[in-house]
Scaffold this motif. Structure first.
Motif, short mmCIF file in Angstrom:
data_model
loop_
_atom_site.label_atom_id
_atom_site.label_comp_id
_atom_site.label_asym_id
_atom_site.label_seq_id
_atom_site.Cartn_x
_atom_site.Cartn_y
_atom_site.Cartn_z
N ASP A 192 0.86 -1.10 -0.18
CA ASP A 192 -0.25 0.08 -0.14
C ASP A 192 0.64 1.64 0.26
OD1 ASP A 192 -2.14 2.08 0.37
OD2 ASP A 192 -2.95 1.32 2.15
N ASP A 193 0.80 1.79 -0.83
CA ASP A 193 1.63 3.38 -1.41
C ASP A 193 1.36 4.78 -0.97
OD1 ASP A 193 4.14 1.45 -1.85
OD2 ASP A 193 3.54 2.07 -4.33
N SER A 194 0.09 4.25 -0.58
CA SER A 194 -0.49 4.91 0.48
C SER A 194 -0.45 5.81 1.69
CB SER A 194 -2.15 5.24 0.70
OG SER A 194 -2.75 4.15 1.36
N LEU A 237 3.21 5.87 4.17
CA LEU A 237 4.99 6.61 4.29
C LEU A 237 5.34 4.89 4.32
CD1 LEU A 237 4.68 9.54 6.34
CD2 LEU A 237 5.01 9.53 3.87
N HIS A 238 6.42 5.51 3.50
CA HIS A 238 7.64 4.24 2.90
C HIS A 238 8.81 4.84 2.12
CE1 HIS A 238 5.35 4.23 -0.29
NE2 HIS A 238 6.27 4.01 -1.09
N VAL A 239 10.19 4.51 2.71
CA VAL A 239 10.85 4.65 1.87
C VAL A 239 11.18 2.61 1.10
CG1 VAL A 239 12.74 5.51 3.36
CG2 VAL A 239 12.83 3.42 3.82
N ASP A 240 11.39 3.31 -0.26
CA ASP A 240 11.79 2.21 -1.07
C ASP A 240 12.21 1.39 -0.72
OD1 ASP A 240 9.07 3.01 -2.45
OD2 ASP A 240 10.09 4.06 -4.21
N SER A 241 11.63 0.02 -1.25
CA SER A 241 12.83 -1.35 -1.29
C SER A 241 11.88 -2.83 -1.58
CB SER A 241 13.44 -1.86 0.21
OG SER A 241 13.91 -3.03 0.61
N LEU A 300 16.87 6.34 -7.67
CA LEU A 300 16.66 7.41 -7.89
C LEU A 300 14.94 7.32 -9.10
CD1 LEU A 300 17.14 10.02 -8.28
CD2 LEU A 300 19.12 10.23 -10.02
N ARG A 301 14.47 8.21 -8.89
CA ARG A 301 12.98 8.23 -9.48
C ARG A 301 12.59 9.50 -9.82
NH1 ARG A 301 8.86 3.31 -6.62
NH2 ARG A 301 9.74 2.45 -8.87
N ILE A 302 11.22 9.31 -11.10
CA ILE A 302 11.63 10.54 -11.91
C ILE A 302 10.19 10.26 -12.45
CG2 ILE A 302 11.85 12.40 -14.26
CD1 ILE A 302 14.44 10.17 -13.07
N PRO A 355 11.16 9.41 3.05
CA PRO A 355 9.48 9.21 3.25
C PRO A 355 8.23 9.10 1.72
CG PRO A 355 10.68 8.92 4.83
CD PRO A 355 11.78 9.92 4.02
N HIS A 356 7.68 8.17 1.55
CA HIS A 356 7.53 9.22 0.80
C HIS A 356 5.87 8.64 0.97
CE1 HIS A 356 9.07 6.58 -1.19
NE2 HIS A 356 7.53 6.36 -2.03
N ALA A 357 4.48 9.23 0.33
CA ALA A 357 3.06 8.22 0.75
C ALA A 357 2.29 8.75 -1.01
CB ALA A 357 2.03 8.15 1.96
FE FE Z 1 7.70 4.02 -3.17
#
Ligand code: FE
Ligand code: SIN
Length: 292
Positions: free
Chosen positions: A133-135, A137-141, A153-155, A251-253
């Motif tokens: 669930d990307d809604s 908060l998380h750091v990507d892994s 790195l994401r655009i 951290p993003h959501a």
């Molecule tokens: Fe993410």
């Protein structure tokens, strides 16, 4: 620190002075989100019909494209429609690559291609397991794709045709987040990384770094008290804009929004301007040993 670093460029190959590039690279590596409010990824007239959730396969979160093999996955489209999706995503991959090379020229030699994704489904209210669930908060892994210390790195570009922004939340900095969850993370089990690779569960060796990052990702999402009470900031990403962020650090959501393109790159820590700002170096300092 400000969350956003706003860049006024409106082309995918902006010309920069070298001190300007250093400044932007420092901002990005420090955990700022570089927002280009005027950099719009334009669709061609023949691509307008691709703006529909019906092209999702209804199972995966995103339509996925591999810039190296040019293969499209997780779409209901076939034939000419599938080819059109591939062409649009390929053009996006090339644009994103150009942009990164121009804004962060020091990265050019180290950049490794990841996947391109197209997100045509409304993000709000999408059913999902907690871990996916990307809604939250998380750091990507990524469980199946160990990065072995490399940066993610994401655009992103919001291509919504009705002026609808993509609404994100940004959490507190990694330097606060990691020490909070680290004591709850068990040490990696010896031999487990070999087993995961041998059984085909991971695509490469899951290093101790990948273990800690995946646990951080999962524990953060699973902690509903933390999700509700932690410091966070809402960030509205306008339609027609592009943004760049180290999603392994910040951290993003995603709260809402529809029609987004995204390109992932991996970057070895040694290719960074300031390697000490990487999650790898930060975690190694906290646990007191090498993690890759
Ligand atoms: Fe993410
Ligand atoms: C994510 O990377 O967690 C989701 C971001 C988005 O779809 O906007």
């Amino acid at each position: 620190m400000e969350i956003l670093k706003t860049l006024e460029f409106s082309t995918w190959n902006p010309a920069l002075q070298s001190d300007e590039a250093k400044d932007y690279t420092h901002a990005l590596e420090s955990g700022q989100l570089a927002l280009l409010p005027h950099l719009c990824f334009e669709l061609e007239a023949s691509e307008r019909h691709l703006l529909s959730p019906k092209w999702s396969d209804g199972k995966a979160k995103n339509i996925s494209y591999d810039p190296q093999t040019k293969m499209v996955k997780h779409t209901s489209a076939t034939g000419a429609d599938m080819e059109a999706i591939g062409r649009m995503m390929g053009r996006y991959a090339d644009s994103a690559h150009q942009l990164v090379e121009n804004l962060f020229p020091a990265y050019a030699k180290g950049l490794v291609w990841g996947r391109t994704s197209y997100r045509p489904v409304e993000a709000e209210g999408r059913p999902s397991s907690v871990r996916k669930d990307d809604s939250l908060l998380h750091v990507d892994s990524f469980a199946a794709t160990p990065v072995q210390g490399a940066r993610i790195l994401r655009i992103f570009s919001n291509i919504n045709p009705d002026g609808k922004p993509r609404e994100w939340t940004i959490g507190e900095p990694f330097d606060n987040l990691a020490p909070r969850f680290l004591p709850k993370i068990p040490k990696p089990v010896p031999g487990s990384s070999w087993l995961l690779k041998t059984l085909g569960i991971t695509k490469g060796k899951r290093t101790a770094y990948d273990h800690y990052m995946l646990q951080l990702h999962d524990l953060e999402k699973l902690d509903s008290h933390f999700q509700q009470t932690c410091p966070k900031t809402a960030v509205s990403l306008p339609s027609g804009s592009t943004w760049i962020v180290y999603t392994d650090l910040v951290p993003h959501a995603v709260k809402s929004g529809q029609y987004c393109l995204e390109q992932t790159f991996y970057l070895p820590v040694e290719a960074m301007q300031e390697p000490k700002l990487s999650p790898l170096k930060k975690l190694e300092k906290l646990v007191g040993r090498k993690l890759v």
